[in-house]
Write a protein that holds these residues in place. Structure first.
Motif: not given
Length: 62
Positions: A39-62
């Motif tokens: 529990x201490x390890x899980x609360x202090x460390x960053x998430x091992x796997x980040x599954x959130x999709x990253x925004x693509x800046x090229x689509x926003x510029x069009x």
């Protein structure tokens, strides 16, 4: 400690030994210790796997 004296603590210890048995107590203690450690390890460390999709800046510029 929580208003409990030594006699009360001894009675609680005897009840725990009767319920779980003397041979099971080290296993229970080890399990609780590992759970606290994880529990201490899980609360202090960053998430091992980040599954959130990253925004693509090229689509926003069009």
């Amino acid at each position: 400690m929580f208003g409990l004296g030594t006699q009360e603590l001894m009675i609680i210890l005897i009840i725990v030994v009767i319920l779980f048995g003397a041979t099971r107590l080290p296993q229970i203690g080890k399990g609780i210790g590992e759970a606290i450690k994880n529990f201490k390890k899980a609360t202090s460390e960053k998430d091992e796997i980040d599954v959130t999709p990253k925004k693509d800046n090229t689509e926003e510029k069009k």
